[in-house]
Design a protein around this motif. Structure first.
Motif, PDB file in Angstrom:
ATOM      1  N   MET A   1       3.029   1.147  14.661  1.00  0.00           N
ATOM      2  CA  MET A   1       2.961   1.431  13.226  1.00  0.00           C
ATOM      3  C   MET A   1       1.780   2.345  12.959  1.00  0.00           C
ATOM      4  SD  MET A   1       3.388  -1.255  10.070  1.00  0.00           S
ATOM      5  CE  MET A   1       1.730  -1.909  10.003  1.00  0.00           C
ATOM      6  N   ASN A   2       1.964   3.364  12.137  1.00  0.00           N
ATOM      7  CA  ASN A   2       0.911   4.347  11.923  1.00  0.00           C
ATOM      8  C   ASN A   2      -0.185   3.816  10.991  1.00  0.00           C
ATOM      9  OD1 ASN A   2       1.831   4.684   9.223  1.00  0.00           O
ATOM     10  ND2 ASN A   2       3.226   6.319   9.834  1.00  0.00           N
ATOM     11  N   LYS A   3      -1.260   4.602  10.889  1.00  0.00           N
ATOM     12  CA  LYS A   3      -2.423   4.169  10.122  1.00  0.00           C
ATOM     13  C   LYS A   3      -2.101   4.005   8.641  1.00  0.00           C
ATOM     14  CE  LYS A   3      -7.360   5.215   9.679  1.00  0.00           C
ATOM     15  NZ  LYS A   3      -8.428   6.186  10.061  1.00  0.00           N
ATOM     16  N   ARG A   4      -1.246   4.858   8.131  1.00  0.00           N
ATOM     17  CA  ARG A   4      -0.844   4.774   6.721  1.00  0.00           C
ATOM     18  C   ARG A   4      -0.201   3.421   6.423  1.00  0.00           C
ATOM     19  NH1 ARG A   4       4.158   6.045   4.313  1.00  0.00           N
ATOM     20  NH2 ARG A   4       4.884   6.720   6.366  1.00  0.00           N
ATOM     21  N   LEU A   5       0.745   3.010   7.259  1.00  0.00           N
ATOM     22  CA  LEU A   5       1.416   1.732   7.045  1.00  0.00           C
ATOM     23  C   LEU A   5       0.489   0.551   7.323  1.00  0.00           C
ATOM     24  CD1 LEU A   5       4.991   2.450   8.483  1.00  0.00           C
ATOM     25  CD2 LEU A   5       4.308   2.231   6.088  1.00  0.00           C
ATOM     26  N   HIS A   6      -0.423   0.700   8.281  1.00  0.00           N
ATOM     27  CA  HIS A   6      -1.416  -0.355   8.537  1.00  0.00           C
ATOM     28  C   HIS A   6      -2.271  -0.583   7.297  1.00  0.00           C
ATOM     29  CE1 HIS A   6      -1.326  -2.029  12.569  1.00  0.00           C
ATOM     30  NE2 HIS A   6      -1.039  -0.837  13.058  1.00  0.00           N
ATOM     31  N   THR A   7      -2.657   0.504   6.655  1.00  0.00           N
ATOM     32  CA  THR A   7      -3.482   0.378   5.450  1.00  0.00           C
ATOM     33  C   THR A   7      -2.711  -0.339   4.345  1.00  0.00           C
ATOM     34  OG1 THR A   7      -4.641   2.421   6.025  1.00  0.00           O
ATOM     35  CG2 THR A   7      -4.846   1.651   3.754  1.00  0.00           C
ATOM     36  N   ILE A   8      -1.442   0.028   4.182  1.00  0.00           N
ATOM     37  CA  ILE A   8      -0.606  -0.659   3.199  1.00  0.00           C
ATOM     38  C   ILE A   8      -0.499  -2.141   3.538  1.00  0.00           C
ATOM     39  CG2 ILE A   8       1.752  -0.865   2.308  1.00  0.00           C
ATOM     40  CD1 ILE A   8       1.967   2.200   2.623  1.00  0.00           C
ATOM     41  N   ALA A   9      -0.258  -2.456   4.799  1.00  0.00           N
ATOM     42  CA  ALA A   9      -0.136  -3.860   5.214  1.00  0.00           C
ATOM     43  C   ALA A   9      -1.407  -4.641   4.899  1.00  0.00           C
ATOM     44  CB  ALA A   9       0.170  -3.937   6.707  1.00  0.00           C
ATOM     45  N   ASN A  10      -2.556  -4.012   5.077  1.00  0.00           N
ATOM     46  CA  ASN A  10      -3.826  -4.689   4.811  1.00  0.00           C
ATOM     47  C   ASN A  10      -4.066  -4.906   3.320  1.00  0.00           C
ATOM     48  OD1 ASN A  10      -4.508  -4.888   7.521  1.00  0.00           O
ATOM     49  ND2 ASN A  10      -5.575  -2.919   7.542  1.00  0.00           N
ATOM     50  N   MET A  11      -3.322  -4.217   2.477  1.00  0.00           N
ATOM     51  CA  MET A  11      -3.440  -4.392   1.032  1.00  0.00           C
ATOM     52  C   MET A  11      -2.502  -5.477   0.502  1.00  0.00           C
ATOM     53  SD  MET A  11      -3.756  -0.340  -0.016  1.00  0.00           S
ATOM     54  CE  MET A  11      -4.014  -0.551  -1.779  1.00  0.00           C
ATOM     55  N   VAL A  12      -1.640  -5.986   1.380  1.00  0.00           N
ATOM     56  CA  VAL A  12      -0.676  -7.022   0.992  1.00  0.00           C
ATOM     57  C   VAL A  12      -1.325  -8.389   1.117  1.00  0.00           C
ATOM     58  CG1 VAL A  12       1.503  -8.142   1.608  1.00  0.00           C
ATOM     59  CG2 VAL A  12       1.326  -5.641   1.666  1.00  0.00           C
ATOM     60  N   LYS A  13      -1.167  -9.202   0.083  1.00  0.00           N
ATOM     61  CA  LYS A  13      -1.621 -10.589   0.124  1.00  0.00           C
ATOM     62  C   LYS A  13      -0.421 -11.499   0.348  1.00  0.00           C
ATOM     63  CE  LYS A  13      -5.500  -9.711  -3.027  1.00  0.00           C
ATOM     64  NZ  LYS A  13      -6.145 -10.060  -4.316  1.00  0.00           N
ATOM     65  N   ASP A  14      -0.640 -12.581   1.065  1.00  0.00           N
ATOM     66  CA  ASP A  14       0.439 -13.531   1.289  1.00  0.00           C
ATOM     67  C   ASP A  14       0.930 -14.068  -0.055  1.00  0.00           C
ATOM     68  OD1 ASP A  14       2.208 -14.871   2.917  1.00  0.00           O
ATOM     69  OD2 ASP A  14       0.906 -16.607   3.168  1.00  0.00           O
ATOM     70  N   GLY A  15       2.226 -14.269  -0.183  1.00  0.00           N
ATOM     71  CA  GLY A  15       2.736 -14.706  -1.474  1.00  0.00           C
ATOM     72  C   GLY A  15       4.177 -15.155  -1.407  1.00  0.00           C
ATOM     73  N   LYS A  16       4.845 -15.108  -2.572  1.00  0.00           N
ATOM     74  CA  LYS A  16       6.225 -15.581  -2.686  1.00  0.00           C
ATOM     75  C   LYS A  16       7.182 -14.727  -1.880  1.00  0.00           C
ATOM     76  CE  LYS A  16       7.820 -16.760  -6.749  1.00  0.00           C
ATOM     77  NZ  LYS A  16       8.353 -16.656  -8.146  1.00  0.00           N
ATOM     78  N   GLY A  17       7.029 -13.410  -1.996  1.00  0.00           N
ATOM     79  CA  GLY A  17       7.946 -12.527  -1.294  1.00  0.00           C
ATOM     80  C   GLY A  17       7.604 -11.076  -1.530  1.00  0.00           C
ATOM     81  N   LEU A  18       8.118 -10.202  -0.662  1.00  0.00           N
ATOM     82  CA  LEU A  18       7.822  -8.768  -0.710  1.00  0.00           C
ATOM     83  C   LEU A  18       9.079  -7.982  -0.419  1.00  0.00           C
ATOM     84  CD1 LEU A  18       4.869  -6.828   0.803  1.00  0.00           C
ATOM     85  CD2 LEU A  18       7.165  -6.307   1.645  1.00  0.00           C
ATOM     86  N   ILE A  19       9.248  -6.881  -1.133  1.00  0.00           N
ATOM     87  CA  ILE A  19      10.321  -5.939  -0.830  1.00  0.00           C
ATOM     88  C   ILE A  19       9.717  -4.598  -0.455  1.00  0.00           C
ATOM     89  CG2 ILE A  19      10.632  -5.326  -3.287  1.00  0.00           C
ATOM     90  CD1 ILE A  19      13.632  -4.819  -2.550  1.00  0.00           C
ATOM     91  N   VAL A 141      -6.448   7.387   3.068  1.00  0.00           N
ATOM     92  CA  VAL A 141      -6.320   7.229   4.512  1.00  0.00           C
ATOM     93  C   VAL A 141      -5.863   8.542   5.115  1.00  0.00           C
ATOM     94  CG1 VAL A 141      -3.973   6.312   4.262  1.00  0.00           C
ATOM     95  CG2 VAL A 141      -5.240   5.879   6.360  1.00  0.00           C
ATOM     96  N   ARG A 142      -6.476   8.905   6.234  1.00  0.00           N
ATOM     97  CA  ARG A 142      -6.034  10.095   6.967  1.00  0.00           C
ATOM     98  C   ARG A 142      -5.125   9.658   8.104  1.00  0.00           C
ATOM     99  NH1 ARG A 142     -10.490  11.957   8.473  1.00  0.00           N
ATOM    100  NH2 ARG A 142     -10.857  13.711   7.083  1.00  0.00           N
ATOM    101  N   ASP A 143      -3.958  10.263   8.156  1.00  0.00           N
ATOM    102  CA  ASP A 143      -2.993   9.940   9.204  1.00  0.00           C
ATOM    103  C   ASP A 143      -2.306  11.237   9.611  1.00  0.00           C
ATOM    104  OD1 ASP A 143      -1.251   8.743  10.939  1.00  0.00           O
ATOM    105  OD2 ASP A 143      -0.343   7.398   9.484  1.00  0.00           O
ATOM    106  N   GLY A 144      -2.399  11.592  10.869  1.00  0.00           N
ATOM    107  CA  GLY A 144      -1.775  12.821  11.341  1.00  0.00           C
ATOM    108  C   GLY A 144      -2.330  14.070  10.684  1.00  0.00           C
ATOM    109  N   GLY A 145      -3.598  14.035  10.331  1.00  0.00           N
ATOM    110  CA  GLY A 145      -4.238  15.193   9.721  1.00  0.00           C
ATOM    111  C   GLY A 145      -3.992  15.331   8.233  1.00  0.00           C
ATOM    112  N   ILE A 146      -3.289  14.387   7.621  1.00  0.00           N
ATOM    113  CA  ILE A 146      -2.986  14.431   6.191  1.00  0.00           C
ATOM    114  C   ILE A 146      -3.701  13.295   5.481  1.00  0.00           C
ATOM    115  CG2 ILE A 146      -1.138  14.303   4.463  1.00  0.00           C
ATOM    116  CD1 ILE A 146       0.771  15.377   6.607  1.00  0.00           C
ATOM    117  N   LEU A 147      -4.236  13.572   4.287  1.00  0.00           N
ATOM    118  CA  LEU A 147      -4.842  12.527   3.470  1.00  0.00           C
ATOM    119  C   LEU A 147      -3.789  11.946   2.539  1.00  0.00           C
ATOM    120  CD1 LEU A 147      -8.388  13.809   2.412  1.00  0.00           C
ATOM    121  CD2 LEU A 147      -7.842  11.842   3.833  1.00  0.00           C
TER     122      LEU A 147
END
Length: 227
Positions: A1-19, A141-147
């Protein structure tokens, strides 16, 4: 998983559900399932191909039974009572707005939205602040040379943003980001170039030139506060 998606994952809190809307290969829900997210997980896409790829990703991670797959347009097939987090990433800001426009149930403080526009972030921020959302967190977040810009937001109260903040993000959110100075420089270069072109044009677009000057003034003020 790329850095962009890792950053998104780290912003997710455990909860009822996610889409995860427009899930593509389904890396995000699979990662969350592997790493202990306890709520419902939904992966949606408008096309069957990405959902099949997402199923393979989940199978490879041995979490195929943890994820529900929805073949639908945006949030059309999402069960609102089974989620509290909506992720829409990797789309243009205008498309994200159209998806949210069709799902007025998400204009509720119970839902956290994590949004990552590929383009037209200013259009998305304008839509959010004019529909009663507050921008709780913004990451660069910088991923693949893109911010990339990632926004965590919730329907709570109206907030205002300057012209510059529509493009850069709320300064209170981004001022401590490691990439903030670089991001402001990129935007300054973009709008200085645009202003120069507008001033040189035979027929000036006065309204756009006014916006451009306002954005530049705001960006310069932000940059000055960093030093």
């Amino acid at each position: 998983m790329n850095k962009r998606l890792h950053t998104i994952a780290n912003m997710v809190k455990d909860g009822k559900g996610l889409i995860d809307v427009g899930t593509d290969h389904g890396y995000l829900p699979a990662y969350l399932a592997v790493n202990g997210y306890s709520g419902f997980l939904f992966a949606s896409d408008i096309n069957a191909g990405p959902l099949n790829a997402a199923r393979k990703t989940a199978s490879d991670c041995s979490v195929e039974n943890r994820i529900n797959y929805l073949l639908c347009d945006g949030l059309d097939g999402c069960p609102p009572d089974q989620i509290d987090t909506i992720v829409i990433a990797g789309m243009g800001g205008d498309l994200i707005c159209r998806i949210l426009d069709k799902a007025d149930w998400c204009l509720d403080h119970r839902y956290t939205l994590i949004l990552q526009p590929m383009t037209k972030a200013e259009v998305l921020r304008y839509w959010l602040v004019n529909n009663g959302f507050s921008l709780e967190e913004e990451r660069l977040v910088r991923d693949g040379g893109i911010l990339y810009q990632i926004i965590r937001t919730r329907f709570s109260q109206n907030m205002t943003l300057s012209d510059a903040e529509l493009y850069a993000g709320s300064f209170e959110n981004i001022r401590d980001e490691m990439l903030c100075a670089e991001w402001l420089e990129l935007l300054l270069h973009r709008f200085e170039k645009e202003e120069k072109g507008l001033l040189a044009a035979e027929r000036q677009e006065k309204a756009r030139l006014s916006v451009c000057k306002s954005v530049l003034d705001g960006l310069r003020e932000m940059k000055g506060k960093l030093t």
